[in-house]
Design a protein around this motif. Structure first.
Motif, PDB file in Angstrom:
ATOM      1  N   LYS A  69       0.684  -1.280   0.061  1.00  0.00           N
ATOM      2  CA  LYS A  69       0.142   0.134   0.122  1.00  0.00           C
ATOM      3  C   LYS A  69       0.917   1.352   0.040  1.00  0.00           C
ATOM      4  O   LYS A  69       0.332   2.128  -1.037  1.00  0.00           O
ATOM      5  CB  LYS A  69      -1.081  -0.156   1.292  1.00  0.00           C
ATOM      6  CG  LYS A  69      -1.460   1.325   1.753  1.00  0.00           C
ATOM      7  CD  LYS A  69      -3.063   0.896   2.170  1.00  0.00           C
ATOM      8  CE  LYS A  69      -4.366   2.328   1.698  1.00  0.00           C
ATOM      9  NZ  LYS A  69      -5.252   2.498   2.525  1.00  0.00           N
ATOM     10  N   ILE A  70       1.930   1.108   0.909  1.00  0.00           N
ATOM     11  CA  ILE A  70       3.443   3.083   1.095  1.00  0.00           C
ATOM     12  C   ILE A  70       3.857   2.725  -0.799  1.00  0.00           C
ATOM     13  O   ILE A  70       3.443   3.642  -1.378  1.00  0.00           O
ATOM     14  CB  ILE A  70       3.892   2.251   1.700  1.00  0.00           C
ATOM     15  CG1 ILE A  70       3.419   1.911   2.982  1.00  0.00           C
ATOM     16  CG2 ILE A  70       5.301   3.210   1.464  1.00  0.00           C
ATOM     17  CD1 ILE A  70       3.072   2.947   3.293  1.00  0.00           C
ATOM     18  N   ILE A  71       3.383   1.641  -1.401  1.00  0.00           N
ATOM     19  CA  ILE A  71       4.225   1.673  -2.649  1.00  0.00           C
ATOM     20  C   ILE A  71       3.056   2.348  -3.653  1.00  0.00           C
ATOM     21  O   ILE A  71       3.093   3.092  -4.280  1.00  0.00           O
ATOM     22  CB  ILE A  71       4.924   0.285  -3.405  1.00  0.00           C
ATOM     23  CG1 ILE A  71       6.017   0.232  -2.239  1.00  0.00           C
ATOM     24  CG2 ILE A  71       4.950   0.919  -4.680  1.00  0.00           C
ATOM     25  CD1 ILE A  71       6.111  -1.756  -2.840  1.00  0.00           C
ATOM     26  N   ASP A  72       1.800   2.058  -3.504  1.00  0.00           N
ATOM     27  CA  ASP A  72       0.461   2.285  -4.639  1.00  0.00           C
ATOM     28  C   ASP A  72       0.547   3.904  -4.282  1.00  0.00           C
ATOM     29  O   ASP A  72      -0.286   4.571  -4.800  1.00  0.00           O
ATOM     30  CB  ASP A  72      -0.726   1.100  -3.713  1.00  0.00           C
ATOM     31  CG  ASP A  72      -0.529  -0.331  -4.852  1.00  0.00           C
ATOM     32  OD1 ASP A  72      -0.707  -1.120  -4.125  1.00  0.00           O
ATOM     33  OD2 ASP A  72       0.547  -0.504  -5.599  1.00  0.00           O
ATOM     34  N   LYS A  73       0.050   3.673  -2.832  1.00  0.00           N
ATOM     35  CA  LYS A  73      -0.008   5.695  -2.409  1.00  0.00           C
ATOM     36  C   LYS A  73       1.172   6.746  -2.757  1.00  0.00           C
ATOM     37  O   LYS A  73       1.000   7.517  -2.144  1.00  0.00           O
ATOM     38  CB  LYS A  73      -0.576   5.367  -1.574  1.00  0.00           C
ATOM     39  CG  LYS A  73      -2.248   4.260  -1.616  1.00  0.00           C
ATOM     40  CD  LYS A  73      -3.299   5.340  -1.405  1.00  0.00           C
ATOM     41  CE  LYS A  73      -4.151   3.833  -1.322  1.00  0.00           C
ATOM     42  NZ  LYS A  73      -5.988   4.830  -2.226  1.00  0.00           N
TER      43      LYS A  73
END
Lengths: 191, 152
Positions: A69-73
């Motif tokens: 999620k950190i990568i996607d956001k």
């Protein structure tokens, strides 16, 4: 150029990790992500284990979701808060979601105010004390346990904890106070 | 007794650094004389150490690899224009190019206007003299011409 932007981020008053993450959002450079991942991965893993009382395997599944999620956001991150507070908030929410979806028999029991498991003081060694503390922590009510872990283990301030748990600061103060009181009662007689 | 209960509650805030300066001084002063509160502080500190102690110190290599692979794939998932913008440092180049064009245009306009006005002023003077003489005869025309010459 990256250094110039990083310096300008620092001059605005952002902490280093927030500046690195903002730069990662702009450039997508996996090397920048790795800096943050290496710094926070062990802390997040242990926070998940302590909060949810799950195995390492389960905690790593949650950890993977968190960093995906950190990568996607990365491009939509608004630096209203510090990166670390935001990261812990995501980890906290993912852990709660995981526990909610888990089978009921694995739920943590509510706290017993008086522990029925009392070991002789003279026979306790350090590993047993550690085990006793972990068992006591596991017996706390979820919100009390979570707030105590965020305070003691993740070293978050009351303000940060209130943002992560989405509670008022006074609620956080009360949770931590009662968590410590209950830990005291559960560990009564152990030195 | 009520006061003492208040101090017991403050133990938590004291350890977390959440007391104001005045509250902290008051609490420290109380600690000097109160064994119960000192014991409370020591007890909290004793299990703080254990809670702080990490249970796991390493991530499974496969998980580590999977997360980094995801990050690298995300990096390569950039769109066509995004790659161009990033690779040529697009924003900086656009800013410099735009500034150069604006400066060039501005310089050109100033040069052209200056050159054009110089020619126009001469013709206006000649035409203006004749014009004024026909429209405003006599000393009034002379005054207008004098003002124009002074402005030049």
């Amino acid at each position: 150029m990256i250094e110039f932007i990083s310096r300008s981020n620092f001059s605005i008053g952002r902490d280093k990790d927030t500046a690195i993450y903002l730069e990662y959002g702009k450039s997508g450079d996996a090397g920048l992500f790795k800096l943050l991942f290496d710094k926070y991965k062990i802390g997040i893993l242990n926070m998940i284990i302590k909060m949810a009382n799950v195995s390492k395997t389960e905690a790593e599944d949650i950890l993977q979701d968190v960093f995906f999620k950190i990568i996607d956001k990365r491009k939509s991150f608004k630096p209203n808060a510090k990166f670390s507070t935001w990261l812990y908030k995501i980890a906290y929410n993912r852990t709660l979601n995981y526990l909610r979806d888990k089978k009921p028999e694995n739920d943590i029991e509510q706290v017993d105010l008086i522990s029925k498991e009392q070991s002789p003081i003279d026979n306790l060694i350090q590993s047993d004390i550690r085990k006793a503390i972990r068992n006591a922590l596991a017996k706390l009510a979820p919100n009390q346990r979570n707030s105590l872990v965020l305070r003691e283990y993740a070293d978050k301030s009351y303000d940060d904890i209130s943002k992560i748990m989405q509670l008022s600061k006074s609620s956080v103060e009360s949770l931590i106070f009662h968590a410590r009181q209950n830990m005291r009662k559960l560990l009564k007689g152990i030195k | 007794m009520q006061d003492h209960e208040k101090y017991l509650k403050l133990a938590s805030f004291y350890l977390d650094g959440e007391l104001t300066e005045n509250q902290r001084e008051d609490y420290i002063h109380h600690l000097k004389d109160c064994d119960i509160c000192r014991e409370e502080i020591e007890l909290i500190k004793s299990y703080q150490t254990e809670i702080k102690d990490p249970i796991e110190t390493q991530i499974t290599p496969e998980i580590n690899t999977a997360i980094m692979k995801y990050a690298e794939e995300a990096q390569n998932r950039k769109g066509f224009f995004e790659r161009i913008f990033d690779s040529f440092d697009f924003k900086l180049n656009v800013a410099v190019s735009t500034a150069t064009i604006i400066i060039g245009l501005f310089s050109g306009i100033i040069f052209f206007k200056f050159h054009h006005n110089t020619t126009q002023i001469d013709s206006y003077t000649m035409n203006g003299t004749e014009l004024y003489n026909t429209v405003f005869p006599g000393s009034i025309a002379e005054s207008f011409i004098l003002m124009e010459e002074q402005n030049d």
